[in-house]
Design a protein around this motif. Structure first.
Motif: not given
Length: 307
Positions: A242, A244, A249, A251, A253-254, A291, A295
């Motif tokens: 997504s 920020a 920035t 994002l 999903s680590r 988000r 996200f």
């Protein structure tokens, strides 16, 4: 009902968001109320920029603007806004496209109606402007755009003669118009990888992603779109990536996307590539919706492009 021209300036004192709402004073209330349920065309005045007529939308409701005496809001029907494929000039062969702006000899009038921010628009003028900005052969134009072996537009049997209003509401036509505008806005470059890839025939390998889907009341505004590669489009729609709150920035999903995949697909600085015209940058409200509603909510039970 009646159709209208609505003047829009990006730096106006009025809180316009063309795909959502049009802010106007009491002087235009009667005309805008007449347009409820009908279509309007957006127009950029000379002092605001070069665009002329640039988009179409449908008015769903008119309300008083909260906390602003004498101001009103025309609410735009969700899913109706559509930017023109090619912006329509104010004059064509030196003559206005609006009958009300033409003198008896066809020359442009000065003052009066020309300065009005809201103008009634005859059906014939409306159809003429739409046909110039959103040509009925757009689907065919896109289909043969990169095919050097397909005959040009003289093959009229392949072009369906669709009425203007059917064209404006038909999803396949709108999808093509949206895709063309979003990819063009980013110079056919993926906004997250920064890559500008083309296949052997020159066709851009970048897609147009809706930030807020149409079925979730998202619009076909370029500001509700991102140019993304196929894999990143898939990841964005499934909430794996997504943007920020700073609107630049990226994002990730680590816990669902391996680091090596991030390293291969996302720009090293982790920032979005901006559109060529900053006025086409993603709207913060659309990014916030993504988000908050997409996200981090992916359930990867269908496999992933990286195995």
């Amino acid at each position: 009902m009646t159709k209208l021209i609505l003047m829009h300036k990006a730096d106006s004192i009025y809180d316009d968001e063309p795909d959502v709402v049009y802010d106007f004073p009491r002087a235009y209330l009667k005309a805008v109320q007449e347009a409820v349920g009908d279509w309007v065309i957006y127009y950029e005045p000379v002092k605001a920029g070069p665009r002329g007529y640039f988009a179409v939308a449908r008015v769903s409701e008119v309300i008083e603007k909260p906390g602003a005496e004498g101001r009103y809001l025309a609410l735009i029907e969700p899913g109706s806004f559509l930017p023109f494929d090619r912006e329509v000039p104010r004059l064509l062969d030196g003559r206005p496209l609006e009958t009300a702006l033409s003198a008896p000899d066809g020359a442009p009038k000065k003052g009066g109606a020309v300065q009005s921010a809201v103008r009634r628009l005859p059906e014939t003028d409306f159809a003429r402007i739409i046909n110039l900005g959103l040509p009925q052969e757009l689907e065919y134009m896109e289909a043969v755009r990169y095919d050097l072996h397909t005959p040009a537009l003289q093959d009229e049997a392949l072009i369906f003669d669709r009425p203007v209003l059917e064209r404006l509401t038909r999803r396949p036509y709108r999808d093509i118009a949206f895709r063309r505008k979003v990819r063009e806005a980013y110079g056919y470059r993926c906004a997250m990888s920064g890559l500008q890839l083309r296949n052997g025939g020159g066709r851009p390998e970048v897609q147009a992603a809706h930030i807020r889907p149409v079925e979730k009341q998202g619009s076909d505004s370029v500001r509700n779109g991102l140019a993304l590669s196929g894999t990143l489009h898939w990841m964005f729609d499934r909430g794996l990536i997504s943007v920020a709150e700073d609107c630049e920035t990226i994002l990730v999903s680590r816990n669902k996307v391996p680091d090596d995949v991030v390293g291969r697909l996302i720009r090293p600085d982790g920032k979005l590539v901006p559109p060529l015209d900053i006025r086409n940058a993603p709207h913060p409200a659309n990014l916030r919706w993504h988000r908050e509603n997409v996200f981090g909510q992916a359930v990867l039970n269908e496999g992933t492009p990286w195995g």
